[in-house]
Design an enzyme around this catalytic site. Structure first.
Site, PDB file in Angstrom:
ATOM      1  N   HIS A   6       0.862  -1.181   0.000  1.00  0.00           N
ATOM      2  CA  HIS A   6       0.000   0.000   0.000  1.00  0.00           C
ATOM      3  C   HIS A   6       0.896   1.228   0.000  1.00  0.00           C
ATOM      4  O   HIS A   6       2.146   1.105  -0.017  1.00  0.00           O
ATOM      5  CB  HIS A   6      -0.960  -0.029   1.186  1.00  0.00           C
ATOM      6  CG  HIS A   6      -0.283  -0.242   2.506  1.00  0.00           C
ATOM      7  ND1 HIS A   6       0.614   0.641   3.050  1.00  0.00           N
ATOM      8  CD2 HIS A   6      -0.341  -1.278   3.387  1.00  0.00           C
ATOM      9  CE1 HIS A   6       1.051   0.205   4.206  1.00  0.00           C
ATOM     10  NE2 HIS A   6       0.506  -0.980   4.436  1.00  0.00           N
ATOM     11  N   HIS A  64       3.987   1.324   2.298  1.00  0.00           N
ATOM     12  CA  HIS A  64       5.191   0.641   1.791  1.00  0.00           C
ATOM     13  C   HIS A  64       5.871   1.481   0.714  1.00  0.00           C
ATOM     14  O   HIS A  64       7.092   1.602   0.684  1.00  0.00           O
ATOM     15  CB  HIS A  64       4.820  -0.703   1.149  1.00  0.00           C
ATOM     16  CG  HIS A  64       4.237  -1.706   2.069  1.00  0.00           C
ATOM     17  ND1 HIS A  64       2.926  -2.120   1.997  1.00  0.00           N
ATOM     18  CD2 HIS A  64       4.785  -2.408   3.082  1.00  0.00           C
ATOM     19  CE1 HIS A  64       2.690  -3.022   2.919  1.00  0.00           C
ATOM     20  NE2 HIS A  64       3.799  -3.216   3.599  1.00  0.00           N
ATOM     21  N   GLN A 113       6.156 -15.621  12.096  1.00  0.00           N
ATOM     22  CA  GLN A 113       5.648 -14.520  12.939  1.00  0.00           C
ATOM     23  C   GLN A 113       4.134 -14.584  13.114  1.00  0.00           C
ATOM     24  O   GLN A 113       3.547 -13.693  13.695  1.00  0.00           O
ATOM     25  CB  GLN A 113       6.114 -13.164  12.415  1.00  0.00           C
ATOM     26  CG  GLN A 113       5.534 -12.744  11.080  1.00  0.00           C
ATOM     27  CD  GLN A 113       6.219 -11.484  10.550  1.00  0.00           C
ATOM     28  OE1 GLN A 113       7.357 -11.528  10.073  1.00  0.00           O
ATOM     29  NE2 GLN A 113       5.545 -10.345  10.632  1.00  0.00           N
ATOM     30  N   SER A 143      -2.715  -0.149   6.208  1.00  0.00           N
ATOM     31  CA  SER A 143      -2.312  -1.506   6.592  1.00  0.00           C
ATOM     32  C   SER A 143      -2.873  -2.472   5.561  1.00  0.00           C
ATOM     33  O   SER A 143      -3.978  -2.252   5.040  1.00  0.00           O
ATOM     34  CB  SER A 143      -2.898  -1.836   7.971  1.00  0.00           C
ATOM     35  OG  SER A 143      -2.884  -3.235   8.186  1.00  0.00           O
ATOM     36  N   SER A 144      -2.138  -3.532   5.282  1.00  0.00           N
ATOM     37  CA  SER A 144      -2.643  -4.545   4.339  1.00  0.00           C
ATOM     38  C   SER A 144      -3.944  -5.142   4.877  1.00  0.00           C
ATOM     39  O   SER A 144      -4.789  -5.609   4.113  1.00  0.00           O
ATOM     40  CB  SER A 144      -1.606  -5.648   4.143  1.00  0.00           C
ATOM     41  OG  SER A 144      -0.383  -5.069   3.750  1.00  0.00           O
TER      42      SER A 144
HETATM   43  O1  PAF Z   1       6.387  -5.395   8.864  1.00  0.00           O
HETATM   44  C1  PAF Z   1       6.374  -6.396   8.123  1.00  0.00           C
HETATM   45  O2  PAF Z   1       5.836  -6.387   7.033  1.00  0.00           O
HETATM   46  C2  PAF Z   1       7.064  -7.673   8.590  1.00  0.00           C
HETATM   47  O3  PAF Z   1       6.939  -7.852   9.955  1.00  0.00           O
HETATM   48  C3  PAF Z   1       8.548  -7.768   8.161  1.00  0.00           C
HETATM   49  C4  PAF Z   1       9.386  -6.664   8.796  1.00  0.00           C
HETATM   50  C5  PAF Z   1       8.654  -7.679   6.654  1.00  0.00           C
HETATM   51  C6  PAF Z   1       9.142  -9.105   8.614  1.00  0.00           C
HETATM   52  O4  PAF Z   1       8.430 -10.171   8.076  1.00  0.00           O
END
Ligand code: PAF
Length: 278
Positions: free
Chosen positions: A31, A34, A58, A182-183
């Protein structure tokens, strides 16, 4: 713009870049937030590398990794006009081959706030970012302030593990009404999207109180809760007024502080924050 998947191809592409290299790690579904990181990386470096990798480590067991939005072709189309040199799109098998067992933990900073709600989240973030840094070897790496705790964890990791790079944290990109980009906003329906501006409104109300002289952290937390409670679609998970460096909850705001929150709209969990005294 070179698009590479394997580590070998990434290394070859990186070796061909002579001079300063800015790196923007992402999980894709890009978006404007980024893209503003990419633009900043482009302005401050001779070359830019972007990674697109939805990092499985994560995500918690109860968080739906398979539903995370993905659209590689759209992402590449957005990046092409920005003068990006290399886009790296590794697979989970490349990043975590069979037998993988090495993890990076930033201990205390990973515990409160998001870490308390999402155990092992920051272990996954720190580990993947360390691996991405090792591969890309950037001069500067760019992250958004929206993920304030992530930025703190990564800054600490870079200092503790002596990564020879600078972490640049860029301001939160917001839509009209203040909703942080945010996505995950893609999951909001129209009324939820409108209601979700309450996060920014509650942060702004607490900031106004702070600016009028209020230093009692509980009063600031109560103000955020009060504004959030005024939005019927919002279900607050936590609000915080913490020390900016340690992320520990404060009684009184003296130096720099971080206001932050996580709020559900239906099944969509949104986070936002603001810095006081910065
Ligand atoms: O913020 C994110 O999109 C993710 O946490 C990252 C930093 C790319 C790590 O996967």
């Amino acid at each position: 713009m070179k698009i590479v998947a394997s580590l070998l191809d990434l290394r070859a592409a990186r070796l061909s870049l002579d001079g300063t290299t800015g790196f923007v790690p992402t999980m894709g579904y890009l978006h404007d937030g980024h893209l503003s990181l990419v633009a900043r990386a482009k302005a401050e470096n001779q070359h830019v590398v972007v990674s697109i990798f939805v990092n499985p480590t994560q995500f918690g067991a109860n968080e739906d990794l398979s539903k995370y939005p993905r659209d590689l072709e759209r992402d590449l189309d957005l990046l092409r006009p920005l003068g990006v040199d290399v886009v790296w799109t590794p697979t989970a098998e490349m990043m975590y081959p069979s037998g993988y067992q090495t993890w990076v933990e930033v201990e205390a900073l990973s515990q409160p706030l998001e870490g308390a709600m999402r155990p092992a989240h920051f272990r996954g973030v720190a580990t993947v970012v360390a691996k991405l840094f090792n591969a890309v070897q950037p001069t500067k790496a760019y992250f958004g302030q929206k993920d304030a705790q992530q930025a703190a964890v990564i800054r600490r990791m870079v200092a503790d593990l002596n990564f020879p790079l600078e972490v640049v944290v860029c301001p939160i990109a917001r839509a009209a009404g203040g909703l942080a980009l945010s996505s995950r906003n893609k999951y909001l329906d129209e009324s939820q999207r409108k209601g979700a501006t309450v996060l920014f409104r509650s942060l702004s109300a607490a900031r106004d109180l702070y600016e009028s002289g209020e230093r009692n952290a509980e009063t600031l937390r109560l103000k955020m809760k009060e504004v959030l409670a005024g939005e019927a679609l919002a279900q607050t998970q936590y609000v915080s007024c913490a020390d900016y460096d340690s992320l520990q909850e404060l009684d009184f705001v003296q130096g720099k502080a971080l206001l932050s929150m996580a709020v559900y709209f239906g099944n969509t969990r949104l986070i936002d924050n603001a810095i006081l005294g910065g």
